[in-house]
Design an enzyme around this catalytic site. Sequence first.
Site, mmCIF file in Angstrom:
data_model
loop_
_atom_site.group_PDB
_atom_site.id
_atom_site.type_symbol
_atom_site.label_atom_id
_atom_site.label_comp_id
_atom_site.label_asym_id
_atom_site.label_seq_id
_atom_site.Cartn_x
_atom_site.Cartn_y
_atom_site.Cartn_z
ATOM 1 C CG HIS A 1 -3.049 4.011 7.198
ATOM 2 N ND1 HIS A 1 -4.150 4.736 6.794
ATOM 3 C CD2 HIS A 1 -2.251 3.908 6.109
ATOM 4 C CE1 HIS A 1 -4.023 5.040 5.506
ATOM 5 N NE2 HIS A 1 -2.877 4.537 5.067
ATOM 6 C CG HIS B 1 1.244 3.486 -3.692
ATOM 7 N ND1 HIS B 1 1.006 4.788 -4.078
ATOM 8 C CD2 HIS B 1 0.697 3.381 -2.454
ATOM 9 C CE1 HIS B 1 0.370 5.434 -3.125
ATOM 10 N NE2 HIS B 1 0.177 4.596 -2.119
#
Length: 739
Positions: free
Chosen positions: A106, A268
């Site tokens: 991020h 993920h």
Amino acid sequence: MKKTTIPTLSALTLAMSLAFGGAAIAQEQVTGNQFWWPEQLNLSPLRQNAVESNPYGSDYHYAEAFKSLDLDAVKKDIKALMTESQDWWPADYGHYGPFFIRMAWHSAGVYRIFDGRGGAAGGQQRFEPLNSWPDNVNLDKARRLLWPIKQKYGSKISWGDLMVFTGNVALESMGFKTFGFAGGRVDDWEAEQVNWGSEKAWLDSKRRNEKGELAKPMGATQMGLIYVNPEGPNGVPDPLASAKEIRDTFGRMAMNDEETVALIAGGHTFGKAHGAHDPSKCVGADPAASGVEAQGLGWKNKCGKGHSEDTVTSGLEGAWSSNPTKWTMEYLTWLYTFDWVQTKSPAGHIQWIPADGKAANLIPDAHIADKRHAPMMFTSDIALKEDPIYREITTRFLKNPQEFELAFAKAWFKLTHRDMGPKARYLGADVPAEMLIWQDPIPALDHLVIDNADIKALGNKILASGLTVPELVRTAWASASSFRGTDMRGGANGARIRLEPMMNWQANNPKELAKVLAKLEKVQKDFNGSLKGGKKVSLADVIVLGGSVAVEKAAKEAGVAVSVPFTPGRMDATQAQTDVSSFAVLEPTADGFRNYYSKDSSHSPAEMLIERANMLNLTVPEMTVLVGGLRALDANSAGVKHGVFTDKPGTLSNDFFVNLLDMSTKWSKSEKQEGIYEGQDRKSGKLKWTATPVDLVFGSHSELRAVSEVYGAQDGQDRFVQDFIKAWNKVMNADRFDI
């Protein structure tokens, strides 16, 4: 004594507060100039992150500090931290690795190609608004977990580098082989001024045109998100529509389909999502909105423990893998093993689980022993299975684990390094040897550079080539001013102005450019043929030197003898080393320095000038002197005469400022040309000059006029020339990371 002193002081403080309360309230309600005059040109982008804001001081050089760092020792400390779970924020599965991967992702993932803003450089995740975005919930805790390491190594490693490096170490600690790491991200000391969108509410989306396309330069679909809503567009669980948004947003971060799939599937593989409770009932204010007692932390959770199994982040809940702290193929395996159906997290958010209750006990709980769950997927995960192009890639990766692993390693490296610019800026022993096309490669210097005598001789040959001062200046400026400091791309090094796509950019006047380059190439070829001892000069150097000797000549004709600095050593890139689509985003829709403005510009001409100056890392005085000098040098795009307030074009005089500030001229809007102004003699009415808003703003804007007056004064000519040369040299060398 202490017991009586404190109440006395408190009473005195209270009395003073009451006495001066009116004044305090008045200060809090100050109305700024922007309120009264919202259309006033904002110069603050040219004043951000000033040297004075850096507490390390002007003598501090981060690259030198980083080189003294024992990176292996830092890695050892970070690895130890991974499994040192803290009571105030316990690690999922006893390992902080997935948490730190999200932090690094991020930090870097806000990068966008259209203006080069965002990215990990600067460590902007520490500042508003990024530190309080909905997509960054609880990452404040990740940075606090890292503080002891930052505290230990201090000025030797920036927050920008530390966050990315920690993400790398996290991957390695969970069994993944990374592609490499480069340091060199210098920290900022204030929030960067970035257009993140005009929305007034988190997760709102008012950034699309009439065709439904995301407006440039936006990189995310909703305010406060890094990319897309994981539940689907605006929360609608449509996997194919989600795939469309994923392709668009990741493309705006310079990722192709394969890189996009690798990043999502690889990322993920680790960790879990957190949605144990309804955020609206449990989670408090973000860091920026929290009180001073929170000390920069936010999102306080009042439900249950407030962390661990009660953690609330995205509102989605669960893990993709049965071993979330190890690199496995489970994400892709489960994606294709099961049919997936919609369900809701405990927080009420839409997600997907295996149909018919399958695999209900596959996933261990992150904190509670003997408790198990079904795997889950986001709508954005199902998109990788439903979209035909993504499906081809995911099935291929599933069949070829090593291909998937390398693709993720390279995509992760690109994600975390895309905003750093060319490889010349990379620091550290972990820099990969392979040169990648997105790094805008330039060949390494392979010859001896020319000396001062050679430079003088070459300069004379350029001036004797028949090219004019304006032609040489325009070409050098077009080459060097392609640089943008937001992601360190473009610039004169590489001479890409002679290659696609730059050679055909409208702002560069392709027809004239081709003529100038042909003559400069001949000069280069002839001169290299005369050199001995292994010395050579690149076309990139010839282009810059051509502009510099033209400036010297123009200054001399204005009565000021000067020497414009020139440092050889640039190299010429090839077309094969130039990704045309990647460089296309550097094309200027406006360049106020050349009085160029196209219909594709997103803001007014004057605002676009500020944007261009900001990209070039210029100050207000530097921008001002360059505009005035380039007008006097007749360097406008396509040779247009707007703003050329002189009867001696091609001479480096301060005439632009003298004539702009001359009260004998009356300005009015042209009745013949939209966006053009006419300057007429107040007495005779005779037309003297024409101008654009970019020209006239230096007389109308009070702060710009103040600077213009310095250069327009009777003693301003010498200062003007000297300051112009300094600013010119700064632009010419903006991409010289080797000097």
